[in-house]
Design a protein around this motif. Structure first.
Motif, short mmCIF file in Angstrom:
data_model
loop_
_atom_site.label_atom_id
_atom_site.label_comp_id
_atom_site.label_asym_id
_atom_site.label_seq_id
_atom_site.Cartn_x
_atom_site.Cartn_y
_atom_site.Cartn_z
N GLU A 247 -3.73 -38.48 38.92
CA GLU A 247 -3.02 -38.50 40.19
C GLU A 247 -1.91 -39.24 40.10
O GLU A 247 -0.79 -39.18 40.88
N VAL A 248 -2.07 -40.53 39.91
CA VAL A 248 -0.97 -41.59 39.84
C VAL A 248 0.18 -41.36 38.84
O VAL A 248 1.26 -41.69 39.08
N MET A 249 -0.14 -40.48 37.80
CA MET A 249 0.87 -40.27 36.99
C MET A 249 1.38 -38.82 37.13
O MET A 249 2.65 -38.47 36.72
N ALA A 250 1.00 -37.85 37.86
CA ALA A 250 1.51 -36.41 37.85
C ALA A 250 1.54 -35.82 39.29
O ALA A 250 2.13 -34.67 39.56
N ALA A 251 1.03 -36.35 40.34
CA ALA A 251 1.01 -35.91 41.55
C ALA A 251 2.38 -35.97 42.37
O ALA A 251 3.18 -36.63 41.67
N ALA A 304 5.00 -33.78 34.01
CA ALA A 304 3.82 -33.70 35.04
C ALA A 304 2.90 -32.39 35.17
O ALA A 304 1.41 -32.54 35.08
N GLY A 305 3.70 -31.33 34.80
CA GLY A 305 2.52 -30.30 34.24
C GLY A 305 1.95 -30.19 33.05
O GLY A 305 0.57 -29.91 32.99
N SER A 306 2.49 -31.05 31.97
CA SER A 306 1.64 -31.45 30.83
C SER A 306 0.53 -32.36 31.13
O SER A 306 -0.62 -31.99 30.42
N LEU A 307 0.63 -33.19 31.81
CA LEU A 307 -0.63 -34.32 31.93
C LEU A 307 -1.65 -33.35 32.86
O LEU A 307 -2.83 -33.73 32.62
N ILE A 308 -1.31 -32.81 33.80
CA ILE A 308 -2.22 -32.02 34.56
C ILE A 308 -3.01 -30.86 33.85
O ILE A 308 -4.24 -30.78 33.70
N GLY A 309 -2.36 -30.29 32.85
CA GLY A 309 -2.90 -29.33 31.95
C GLY A 309 -3.97 -30.40 30.84
O GLY A 309 -4.93 -29.42 30.58
N GLN A 310 -3.46 -31.46 30.60
CA GLN A 310 -4.30 -32.27 29.72
C GLN A 310 -5.59 -32.52 30.55
O GLN A 310 -6.64 -32.31 29.91
N MET A 311 -5.55 -32.64 31.71
CA MET A 311 -6.85 -32.88 32.54
C MET A 311 -7.57 -31.47 32.61
O MET A 311 -8.77 -31.42 32.44
N LEU A 312 -6.82 -30.40 32.89
CA LEU A 312 -7.43 -29.12 33.07
C LEU A 312 -8.05 -28.50 31.96
O LEU A 312 -9.18 -27.94 31.89
N ALA A 313 -7.74 -28.96 30.52
CA ALA A 313 -8.38 -28.41 29.32
C ALA A 313 -9.53 -28.93 29.53
O ALA A 313 -10.47 -28.21 28.87
N SER A 314 -9.98 -30.26 29.72
CA SER A 314 -11.42 -30.91 29.66
C SER A 314 -12.16 -29.90 30.94
O SER A 314 -13.21 -29.53 30.29
N ILE A 315 -11.76 -29.67 31.58
CA ILE A 315 -12.68 -28.91 32.81
C ILE A 315 -12.73 -27.46 32.42
O ILE A 315 -14.02 -26.93 32.72
N SER A 344 -0.04 -26.71 28.19
CA SER A 344 -1.13 -27.69 27.84
C SER A 344 -2.33 -27.25 27.86
O SER A 344 -3.24 -27.88 26.85
N VAL A 345 -2.92 -26.55 28.59
CA VAL A 345 -4.37 -26.18 28.89
C VAL A 345 -4.46 -25.35 27.31
O VAL A 345 -5.56 -25.41 26.76
N TYR A 346 -3.75 -24.31 27.09
CA TYR A 346 -4.00 -23.59 25.90
C TYR A 346 -3.98 -24.22 24.73
O TYR A 346 -4.70 -23.84 23.72
N GLN A 347 -3.22 -25.27 24.39
CA GLN A 347 -2.94 -26.03 23.27
C GLN A 347 -4.41 -26.99 23.03
O GLN A 347 -4.77 -27.03 22.10
N ARG A 348 -4.90 -27.53 24.23
CA ARG A 348 -5.96 -28.47 24.10
C ARG A 348 -7.48 -27.92 24.41
O ARG A 348 -8.44 -28.48 24.10
N SER A 349 -7.65 -26.36 24.91
CA SER A 349 -8.71 -26.20 25.08
C SER A 349 -9.40 -25.12 23.94
O SER A 349 -8.53 -24.57 23.30
N LEU A 350 -10.58 -24.84 24.07
CA LEU A 350 -11.12 -24.07 23.08
C LEU A 350 -10.69 -22.51 22.98
O LEU A 350 -10.35 -22.05 24.19
N ALA A 351 -10.52 -21.83 22.04
CA ALA A 351 -9.99 -20.37 21.99
C ALA A 351 -11.05 -19.80 22.94
O ALA A 351 -10.48 -18.48 23.69
#
Length: 389
Positions: A247-251, A304-315, A344-351
């Motif tokens: 939130e503090v880095m990408a909102a 900003a999009g990449s950081l949010i995607g990084q968080m989303l990948a875990s979810i 970011s999501v597609y790079q970091r998430s499982l296939a």
């Protein structure tokens, strides 16, 4: 009754469709519908198009039920609407607001707006059957109170319900704003999707979770508070007290901060001119500069999009949703942000997690929270009346 809830979420359906969804016989379904029509809860709404054979009859919630009020309070804005039983917006008004001024100031204005909109739509306060409110903070849904909300500390444990009950006899339901966005999408989709996420990116970042066709709030109502997931242990300190929260880095405020830094450092002529002309830079300004080809603005949006995607990948890896809908003020920043999130999501998430995953801006756009507030008010009011499970 499940029949009425099904009709509500479908915003109209045929007798045959109701029978199929409920697993009832045609005669039992017709008897139930007849009873609900007689009670003034359902209404017949003409015939659907024929697909061969007898044309099916439309059913909808009866307009005579009254109206619901939807209130979407954001960190920097407030939107109020009067909606019919089918969640059609009958009157609407939105304006800037600052939740840091406290509940007394903000809710006093909300009460004025509700009165004005009811009058504009031709309804009296007694015709309001339910009020739904979304707020940008963690909510104890059972008692309808905010609990230690980082963006609005003056609201902690304040009873919004009691405040509005001074003027309206209708039940009042309070929920986190992104949960209401998820409810709005459930209504739009007529529950055709059962496992998806709604991410709101504005002043803060939150997530509405739809699991098995229901909004999941968690044991204490704080499910989906993804804005405080760490994406950089050496990042700046968040207002929650921790370092490197997404939130503090990408909102929105982070995007603005990065833009001002780029303008002051002489890295972007477009952003520097915006700062000179307006005295400030908003996230929308960064989006406009990005679409015009400004390299620094592009870098800010992509980060900003990449950081949010990084968080989303875990979810995504954890929950495996079919769809992720992104809403909030950030949607006005343009397509580059969405592309950065997806990458970011597609790079970091499982296939397997992303094989059929769709990530897009919420189709309801700015109205998602208001529609969700109306959906909450209508659904919970039907439950209170004993006609929904």
């Amino acid at each position: 009754m499940q029949l009425l809830e099904t009709t509500f979420w479908s915003a109209g359906g045929s007798r045959h469709g109701m029978a199929e969804q409920l697993g009832f016989s045609k005669s039992k379904t017709n008897a139930l519908i007849a009873g609900l029509v007689e009670q003034g809860l359902l209404a017949e709404a003409g015939l659907q198009r024929s697909s061969g054979g007898r044309r099916p009859e439309n059913l909808q919630l009866h307009a005579g039920l009254g109206v619901v009020v939807g209130i979407d309070i954001g960190a920097t804005s407030v939107d109020v609407a009067v909606l019919g039983p089918d969640l059609a917006v009958l009157a609407h008004h939105g304006e800037p607001a600052d939740v840091r001024e406290g509940p007394g100031v903000v809710l006093a204005r909300v009460r004025v707006l509700v009165r004005e909109l009811l009058s504009r739509a031709g309804f009296a306060p007694r015709q309001v059957i339910g009020i739904g409110i979304g707020v940008p903070g963690p909510v104890n849904f059972e008692i309808g109170q905010l609990v230690n909300p980082p963006l609005m500390p003056a609201w902690d444990s304040f009873s919004i319900r009691d405040y509005l009950r001074e003027e309206y006899a209708a039940p009042v339901f309070v929920d986190n704003d992104v949960n209401l966005m998820a409810l709005g999408e459930l209504w739009r989709l007529r529950r055709s999707l059962t496992n998806f996420l709604v991410i709101k990116v504005g002043t803060g970042i939150g997530c509405g979770i739809v699991c098995h066709g229901e909004v999941y709030r968690g044991a204490a109502g704080s499910a989906g508070d993804v804005g405080h997931i760490c994406v950089d242990q050496e990042g700046p300190r968040c207002h929650c007290g921790n370092l490197g929260c997404v939130e503090v880095m990408a909102a929105g405020p982070a995007i603005t901060r990065m833009a001002v830094e780029a303008a002051m450092a002489g890295e972007s002529a477009a952003l520097a001119e915006c700062l000179r002309a307006q005295g400030r830079i908003d996230a929308i300004d960064v989006g406009e500069a990005s679409r015009a080809g400004d390299a620094s603005a592009n870098a800010i949006v992509q980060r900003a999009g990449s950081l949010i995607g990084q968080m989303l990948a875990s979810i995504v890896n954890f929950f495996n949703p079919s769809h992720v809908f992104i809403g909030g003020g950030i949607t006005r920043i343009g397509p580059l942000f969405l592309a950065a999130v997806r990458q970011s999501v597609y790079q970091r998430s499982l296939a397997l997690s992303t094989r059929h995953l769709e990530i897009q801006y919420t189709p309801l756009g700015a109205q998602a929270g208001l529609i969700g507030a109306g959906a909450l008010a209508m659904h919970e009011t039907l439950k209170v009346r004993g006609v929904a499970p």
